[in-house]
Design a protein around this motif. Sequence first.
Motif, PDB file in Angstrom:
ATOM      1  N   GLY A   7      35.883  16.378   4.342  1.00 25.76           N
ATOM      2  CA  GLY A   7      34.795  15.459   4.638  1.00 25.76           C
ATOM      3  C   GLY A   7      34.576  15.218   6.113  1.00 25.76           C
ATOM      4  O   GLY A   7      34.119  14.140   6.526  1.00 25.76           O
ATOM      5  N   LEU A   8      34.865  16.223   6.935  1.00 26.13           N
ATOM      6  CA  LEU A   8      34.707  16.070   8.380  1.00 26.13           C
ATOM      7  C   LEU A   8      33.262  16.317   8.807  1.00 26.13           C
ATOM      8  O   LEU A   8      32.606  17.250   8.323  1.00 26.13           O
ATOM      9  N   ARG A   9      32.788  15.499   9.752  1.00 25.44           N
ATOM     10  CA  ARG A   9      31.385  15.572  10.168  1.00 25.44           C
ATOM     11  C   ARG A   9      31.195  15.561  11.677  1.00 25.44           C
ATOM     12  O   ARG A   9      30.071  15.597  12.156  1.00 25.44           O
ATOM     13  N   HIS A  10      32.289  15.482  12.426  1.00 26.05           N
ATOM     14  CA  HIS A  10      32.195  15.417  13.884  1.00 26.05           C
ATOM     15  C   HIS A  10      33.207  16.377  14.508  1.00 26.05           C
ATOM     16  O   HIS A  10      34.350  16.474  14.062  1.00 26.05           O
ATOM     17  N   LYS A  11      32.786  17.038  15.571  1.00 30.21           N
ATOM     18  CA  LYS A  11      33.657  18.029  16.216  1.00 30.21           C
ATOM     19  C   LYS A  11      34.941  17.403  16.742  1.00 30.21           C
ATOM     20  O   LYS A  11      36.004  18.028  16.669  1.00 30.21           O
ATOM     21  N   LYS A  12      34.887  16.200  17.255  1.00 28.40           N
ATOM     22  CA  LYS A  12      36.088  15.572  17.810  1.00 28.40           C
ATOM     23  C   LYS A  12      37.153  15.368  16.733  1.00 28.40           C
ATOM     24  O   LYS A  12      38.357  15.492  17.009  1.00 28.40           O
ATOM     25  N   ASP A  13      36.716  15.068  15.527  1.00 32.98           N
ATOM     26  CA  ASP A  13      37.666  14.882  14.426  1.00 32.98           C
ATOM     27  C   ASP A  13      38.277  16.216  13.998  1.00 32.98           C
ATOM     28  O   ASP A  13      39.467  16.294  13.692  1.00 32.98           O
ATOM     29  N   ILE A  14      37.449  17.251  13.977  1.00 32.83           N
ATOM     30  CA  ILE A  14      37.949  18.582  13.634  1.00 32.83           C
ATOM     31  C   ILE A  14      38.954  19.052  14.679  1.00 32.83           C
ATOM     32  O   ILE A  14      40.028  19.560  14.345  1.00 32.83           O
ATOM     33  N   GLU A  15      38.617  18.857  15.924  1.00 35.94           N
ATOM     34  CA  GLU A  15      39.520  19.278  17.003  1.00 35.94           C
ATOM     35  C   GLU A  15      40.856  18.545  16.926  1.00 35.94           C
ATOM     36  O   GLU A  15      41.924  19.137  17.131  1.00 35.94           O
ATOM     37  N   ALA A  16      40.810  17.261  16.591  1.00 37.30           N
ATOM     38  CA  ALA A  16      42.047  16.479  16.463  1.00 37.30           C
ATOM     39  C   ALA A  16      42.873  16.984  15.286  1.00 37.30           C
ATOM     40  O   ALA A  16      44.106  17.100  15.383  1.00 37.30           O
ATOM     41  N   ALA A  17      42.206  17.277  14.168  1.00 38.59           N
ATOM     42  CA  ALA A  17      42.915  17.761  12.991  1.00 38.59           C
ATOM     43  C   ALA A  17      43.572  19.109  13.259  1.00 38.59           C
ATOM     44  O   ALA A  17      44.727  19.351  12.886  1.00 38.59           O
ATOM     45  N   VAL A  18      42.844  19.995  13.926  1.00 36.06           N
ATOM     46  CA  VAL A  18      43.382  21.320  14.251  1.00 36.06           C
ATOM     47  C   VAL A  18      44.578  21.184  15.187  1.00 36.06           C
ATOM     48  O   VAL A  18      45.629  21.810  14.982  1.00 36.06           O
ATOM     49  N   GLU A  19      44.433  20.340  16.205  1.00 35.85           N
ATOM     50  CA  GLU A  19      45.523  20.160  17.173  1.00 35.85           C
ATOM     51  C   GLU A  19      46.767  19.582  16.503  1.00 35.85           C
ATOM     52  O   GLU A  19      47.902  19.922  16.866  1.00 35.85           O
ATOM     53  N   ALA A  20      46.563  18.729  15.490  1.00 41.32           N
ATOM     54  CA  ALA A  20      47.684  18.091  14.811  1.00 41.32           C
ATOM     55  C   ALA A  20      48.353  18.999  13.779  1.00 41.32           C
ATOM     56  O   ALA A  20      49.400  18.662  13.245  1.00 41.32           O
ATOM     57  N   GLY A  21      47.720  20.145  13.490  1.00 36.97           N
ATOM     58  CA  GLY A  21      48.346  21.099  12.584  1.00 36.97           C
ATOM     59  C   GLY A  21      47.710  21.255  11.223  1.00 36.97           C
ATOM     60  O   GLY A  21      48.332  21.805  10.300  1.00 36.97           O
ATOM     61  N   ALA A  22      46.456  20.806  11.065  1.00 41.73           N
ATOM     62  CA  ALA A  22      45.775  21.001   9.786  1.00 41.73           C
ATOM     63  C   ALA A  22      45.640  22.493   9.480  1.00 41.73           C
ATOM     64  O   ALA A  22      45.409  23.303  10.376  1.00 41.73           O
TER      65      ALA A  22
END
Length: 203
Positions: A7-22
């Motif tokens: 349910g991601l809709r913003h690039k900043k949230d995606i970038e945070a998730a990727v950086e955290a190991g999603a």
Amino acid sequence: MKVKICGLRHKKDIEAAVEAGADYIGFVFAKSRRQVSLEEAHDLATVIPTSVKTVGVFVNPSMADVLQAVKDVPLDIVQLHGQESPSFVETLGVPVIKAITLSAGTDLSTVSLYPKNVHFLLDAPGSAYEGGSGHVFDWHAIEPKTLPMGRVFIAGGLNIENVHQAVIYFDPYGVDVSSGVETDGQKDVSKIMRFIAEAKGDK
């Protein structure tokens, strides 16, 4: 332990998730307050590295709609949250996560009817929409050994307080979260990072 943030809709949230190991990023194309268009998903997908799988969530879609999204976004995996049949899944010819809504009388024997490469997502019943309700299903109503847990995601009301317990109880392939990493209906970067750390045991 694999983690899917949905349910991601913003690039900043995606970038945070990727950086955290999603491991998986989910875009919702079905009716939902988290719904995105193909154009929006295509733009958001530009910040997802190839090491992270892009998932599109649908409810009872047409074959044409799914294949168009796979091509246009593009998607690595299709998640089906409706009453899609084993034959529909097999005909798609793309990797599939089939959601199973757990409520009284759910027949889990239907799992064996789907192709052997399909992953499953166990979820609580939705409220206004399929899935994403934030409700927890009765974990103890399921005997994990009766399901192919190496191909199962656990969802439904997971959050930073209970995801570690879910991992221990089910020993699944992965866990999936949406509302559990939100604050006031919006994705919360801090919660995303803490959820992934809890799920993977990196506290």
